[in-house]
Design a protein around this motif. Structure first.
Motif, short mmCIF file in Angstrom:
data_model
loop_
_atom_site.label_atom_id
_atom_site.label_comp_id
_atom_site.label_asym_id
_atom_site.label_seq_id
_atom_site.Cartn_x
_atom_site.Cartn_y
_atom_site.Cartn_z
N VAL A 191 26.18 -51.83 -9.85
CA VAL A 191 26.84 -53.12 -9.69
C VAL A 191 27.24 -53.33 -8.23
CG1 VAL A 191 28.89 -54.47 -10.33
CG2 VAL A 191 27.63 -53.20 -12.09
N VAL A 192 27.78 -52.31 -7.60
CA VAL A 192 28.21 -52.40 -6.20
C VAL A 192 26.99 -52.62 -5.30
CG1 VAL A 192 29.29 -51.17 -4.28
CG2 VAL A 192 30.29 -51.04 -6.59
N ALA A 193 25.92 -51.90 -5.54
CA ALA A 193 24.70 -52.06 -4.75
C ALA A 193 24.15 -53.49 -4.88
CB ALA A 193 23.65 -51.04 -5.17
N ALA A 194 24.19 -54.04 -6.08
CA ALA A 194 23.73 -55.41 -6.29
C ALA A 194 24.60 -56.41 -5.52
CB ALA A 194 23.72 -55.74 -7.78
N LYS A 195 25.91 -56.20 -5.52
CA LYS A 195 26.82 -57.07 -4.76
C LYS A 195 26.54 -56.96 -3.26
CE LYS A 195 30.81 -57.03 -7.88
NZ LYS A 195 32.22 -56.60 -8.01
N MET A 196 26.32 -55.74 -2.79
CA MET A 196 26.02 -55.53 -1.37
C MET A 196 24.74 -56.28 -0.99
SD MET A 196 27.05 -51.49 -1.04
CE MET A 196 26.17 -51.22 0.48
N ARG A 197 23.73 -56.17 -1.83
CA ARG A 197 22.45 -56.83 -1.57
C ARG A 197 22.63 -58.35 -1.59
NH1 ARG A 197 19.70 -53.75 -4.44
NH2 ARG A 197 20.12 -54.71 -6.45
N GLU A 198 23.35 -58.84 -2.59
CA GLU A 198 23.57 -60.28 -2.74
C GLU A 198 24.34 -60.86 -1.55
OE1 GLU A 198 26.50 -62.70 -5.60
OE2 GLU A 198 24.96 -61.55 -6.66
N GLU A 199 25.34 -60.13 -1.08
CA GLU A 199 26.18 -60.62 0.02
C GLU A 199 25.68 -60.17 1.39
OE1 GLU A 199 30.38 -60.18 -0.55
OE2 GLU A 199 30.23 -60.63 -2.69
N LYS A 200 24.56 -59.44 1.40
CA LYS A 200 23.96 -58.92 2.64
C LYS A 200 24.98 -58.12 3.45
CE LYS A 200 20.33 -62.31 3.09
NZ LYS A 200 20.39 -63.35 2.13
N ASN A 201 25.66 -57.21 2.75
CA ASN A 201 26.64 -56.32 3.37
C ASN A 201 26.08 -54.90 3.38
OD1 ASN A 201 28.94 -57.69 4.22
ND2 ASN A 201 29.75 -57.84 2.16
N GLY A 202 26.28 -54.20 4.47
CA GLY A 202 25.83 -52.81 4.58
C GLY A 202 26.82 -51.83 4.00
N CYS A 203 27.98 -52.35 3.56
CA CYS A 203 28.97 -51.46 2.97
C CYS A 203 29.91 -52.24 2.06
CB CYS A 203 29.78 -50.76 4.07
SG CYS A 203 30.93 -51.84 4.94
N ALA A 204 30.62 -51.48 1.26
CA ALA A 204 31.70 -52.03 0.44
C ALA A 204 32.89 -51.10 0.63
CB ALA A 204 31.29 -52.07 -1.02
N ILE A 205 34.05 -51.69 0.78
CA ILE A 205 35.23 -50.84 0.86
C ILE A 205 35.82 -50.71 -0.53
CG2 ILE A 205 35.71 -51.25 3.29
CD1 ILE A 205 37.86 -53.21 2.50
N VAL A 206 36.28 -49.51 -0.81
CA VAL A 206 36.78 -49.19 -2.14
C VAL A 206 38.30 -49.25 -2.08
CG1 VAL A 206 36.70 -47.54 -4.03
CG2 VAL A 206 34.76 -47.70 -2.44
N VAL A 207 38.86 -50.10 -2.93
CA VAL A 207 40.29 -50.39 -2.89
C VAL A 207 40.91 -50.07 -4.24
CG1 VAL A 207 42.00 -52.22 -2.51
CG2 VAL A 207 39.89 -52.22 -1.19
N ASP A 208 42.04 -49.39 -4.18
CA ASP A 208 42.81 -49.08 -5.39
C ASP A 208 44.26 -49.43 -5.12
OD1 ASP A 208 43.40 -48.18 -7.94
OD2 ASP A 208 43.50 -46.07 -7.36
N ASP A 209 44.83 -50.31 -5.93
CA ASP A 209 46.21 -50.75 -5.77
C ASP A 209 46.46 -51.28 -4.36
OD1 ASP A 209 48.79 -51.27 -6.72
OD2 ASP A 209 49.52 -49.31 -6.04
#
Length: 166
Positions: A46-64
């Motif tokens: 799911v994260v990889a698909a979002k990265m591809r869709e938004e053309k982002n080379g990374c995603a930051i992982v956030v908790d609280d």
């Protein structure tokens, strides 16, 4: 490297096109991009698909509302990700920047750590964006003379022979 080669290298740096004062500018002048934020339990697919869709080379992982990791294209390529949650393959507690850190600091961290993306956090540790290697280069290239940017391809290397061997 010999001492004379080292002095020659120092001289070249001193004669560089860029004024070293530019490196003291705060990282916010790079116009950091908004970060794609994901949860630690999100599936990698799911994260990889979002990265591809938004053309982002990374995603930051956030908790609280706190940055706990970064998931990058490199993680996707180099790690076994199938069927895993992003928390299982992310880089935990990544190197971060603050908006008032300098461009020089960002470049040093990127080169030393071999990072393409550095998360930005505010004073409370909440994500504020991402500084990308591409944006840093784009900013610095703006200070080069136009002639440096308009060189033909292969201008330094010998041109290959044409189809007739000439």
């Amino acid at each position: 490297m010999s001492l004379s080669e080292s002095h020659e290298e120092d001289r070249r740096y001193e004669e560089s096109v860029l004024d070293s004062a530019l490196l003291a500018d705060p990282v916010r002048v790079l116009r950091p991009r908004a970060a794609l934020q994901v949860n630690p339990g999100d599936p990698v697919e799911v994260v990889a698909a979002k990265m591809r869709e938004e053309k982002n080379g990374c995603a930051i992982v956030v908790d609280d509302k706190k940055l706990v990791g970064i998931f990058t294209e490199r993680d996707l390529l180099m790690k076994e990700c199938a069927g895993k949650a992003v928390k299982e393959v992310m880089t935990a507690d990544p190197e971060c920047m603050r908006m008032d850190d300098t461009i020089g600091t960002a470049l040093h961290k990127m080169v030393a750590g071999k990072y393409r993306n550095l998360p930005l956090v505010d004073e409370s540790g909440e994500p504020a964006g991402v500084v990308t290697q591409a944006e840093a280069v784009r900013y610095l290239v703006g200070f080069f003379p136009r002639e440096a940017l308009n060189q033909p391809p292969n201008s330094v290397r010998e041109q290959p022979p044409d189809q007739y061997g000439g």
